[in-house]
Write a protein that holds these residues in place. Structure first.
Motif, PDB file in Angstrom:
ATOM      1  N   VAL A  29      36.806  23.245  10.814  1.00 30.03           N
ATOM      2  CA  VAL A  29      35.463  23.110  11.369  1.00 30.03           C
ATOM      3  C   VAL A  29      34.457  23.705  10.393  1.00 30.03           C
ATOM      4  O   VAL A  29      34.823  24.390   9.445  1.00 30.03           O
ATOM      5  N   CYS A  34      39.901  27.053  11.937  1.00 22.84           N
ATOM      6  CA  CYS A  34      40.686  25.956  12.490  1.00 22.84           C
ATOM      7  C   CYS A  34      40.127  25.585  13.856  1.00 22.84           C
ATOM      8  O   CYS A  34      40.005  26.449  14.731  1.00 22.84           O
ATOM      9  N   GLY A  35      39.820  24.328  14.061  1.00 22.18           N
ATOM     10  CA  GLY A  35      39.259  23.867  15.324  1.00 22.18           C
ATOM     11  C   GLY A  35      40.171  24.099  16.512  1.00 22.18           C
ATOM     12  O   GLY A  35      39.721  24.450  17.597  1.00 22.18           O
ATOM     13  N   THR A  36      41.441  23.930  16.358  1.00 24.26           N
ATOM     14  CA  THR A  36      42.384  24.140  17.451  1.00 24.26           C
ATOM     15  C   THR A  36      42.575  25.614  17.728  1.00 24.26           C
ATOM     16  O   THR A  36      42.596  26.038  18.885  1.00 24.26           O
ATOM     17  N   ASP A  39      39.317  26.929  19.415  1.00 21.61           N
ATOM     18  CA  ASP A  39      39.084  26.418  20.769  1.00 21.61           C
ATOM     19  C   ASP A  39      40.128  26.905  21.755  1.00 21.61           C
ATOM     20  O   ASP A  39      39.798  27.186  22.899  1.00 21.61           O
ATOM     21  N   TYR A  55      40.709  28.810   8.201  1.00 25.18           N
ATOM     22  CA  TYR A  55      41.367  27.573   7.797  1.00 25.18           C
ATOM     23  C   TYR A  55      41.835  27.684   6.355  1.00 25.18           C
ATOM     24  O   TYR A  55      41.089  28.192   5.531  1.00 25.18           O
TER      25      TYR A  55
END
Length: 79
Positions: A29, A34-36, A39, A55
């Motif tokens: 992102v 890391c987007g996962t 979130d 990331y």
């Protein structure tokens, strides 16, 4: 695409679609997280308590460990 994700995509053949989908579940992102893992798709951050994971996240780094002896593997990808 991030270098580590491209490296893993290159290692996974056409028959490894599930592995490719796993890579897509861990996007970089805009803030370098890391987007996962930020979130927490399951309602909580998936790695390391409440802190966002930088990331590439630990999941991607662990996947890449299988290729540590490959000439394109970068030491800064180690978990």
């Amino acid at each position: 695409m991030d270098d580590l994700v491209q490296f893993l995509h290159d290692r996974y053949g056409e028959s490894d679609e599930v592995k490719r989908q796993l890579l897509d579940e861990h996007p970089n992102v805009n803030d370098g997280s890391c987007g996962t893992c930020v979130d927490g798709r399951w309602g909580y951050p998936t790695h390391g308590g409440s802190s966002p994971q930088p990331y590439p996240c630990r999941t991607l780094r662990l996947l890449a460990l299988a290729y540590v002896s490959h000439s394109d593997y970068q030491d800064n990808w180690r978990p």
